[in-house]
Design an enzyme around this catalytic site. Sequence first.
Site, short mmCIF file in Angstrom:
data_model
loop_
_atom_site.label_atom_id
_atom_site.label_comp_id
_atom_site.label_asym_id
_atom_site.label_seq_id
_atom_site.Cartn_x
_atom_site.Cartn_y
_atom_site.Cartn_z
N ASP A 222 -16.64 -20.26 42.28
CA ASP A 222 -17.94 -19.63 42.33
C ASP A 222 -18.92 -20.67 41.78
OD1 ASP A 222 -19.98 -17.52 42.30
OD2 ASP A 222 -19.74 -17.60 40.12
N ASP B 45 -16.51 -16.18 37.41
CA ASP B 45 -16.87 -15.63 36.10
C ASP B 45 -17.19 -14.14 36.15
OD1 ASP B 45 -19.29 -16.33 37.57
OD2 ASP B 45 -20.36 -15.84 35.74
N ASP C 191 -22.71 -20.02 40.40
CA ASP C 191 -23.52 -19.59 39.25
C ASP C 191 -22.65 -18.93 38.20
OD1 ASP C 191 -26.25 -20.33 39.96
OD2 ASP C 191 -26.04 -18.88 41.59
#
Length: 186
Positions: free
Chosen positions: A13, A169, A15
Amino acid sequence: MTRSRRFDLIAFDWDGTLFDSTALITRCIQASCRDLGLVVPSDADASYVIGLGLHDALKHAAPGLPPERYPELGRRFRHHYLAHQDDLVLFPGTLEMLQALKARNHWLAVATGKGRQGLDHALAHSQLGALFDATRTADETASKPHPKMLLELMAEFGVDPARTLMIGDTTHDLQLAVNAGAQRVG
C-alpha cells in the site's frame, strides 16, 4: 531467473505504509467536510477510510452527503491534499528496505487506494518509480478491499497467491489480501 524466496511478489500500500501520510489525509478529509458545511468526522472516522478509493472514502467520511455531491467533496479533498502532498516523507528505513528487496530479486508492486494521477506524482516526486515493477490504483481497477488490483498484479507476473505478500497499514489492505488469497502483513 530462479526465485528461491518465500514470496516472489511483494505489493505495498502507499499512504500510511511507505509514506507517513495518515495525519495529512485525515486533516484534508476534515477540512473538505468543513468547507461544505458538513459534520466534520473525528480523527478516527476520517483515518478509517485511508486505503479506500476516494469515492468510497468520502461516502464513509460524509455519510449524510447525497451521492450527487461526492464529486464536490472530492474536489475539496484534492484541493487540500495537493497543497501539501510534497511535504510527505518516507517512513525511516523504507528506501533501504525497498532497495534490499529489489536486490534479492523480488518483484515489487504498489496496490493503492490513490488515483493514478496522484500515484504517478508521488512516484516522480519521491524518485521511487524505478524500484517498482508494477502499480495499480483504485481508479483503474477496483477499490479495496475488492481483490481486483492484487489479482491483476499476480497475473501480470504469473505469481500464485501463496507466493504473494501484501503489506499495508489498514484493515482494507489486509482484507484485499485475504480476498485475493494472498499472504498479508499489517
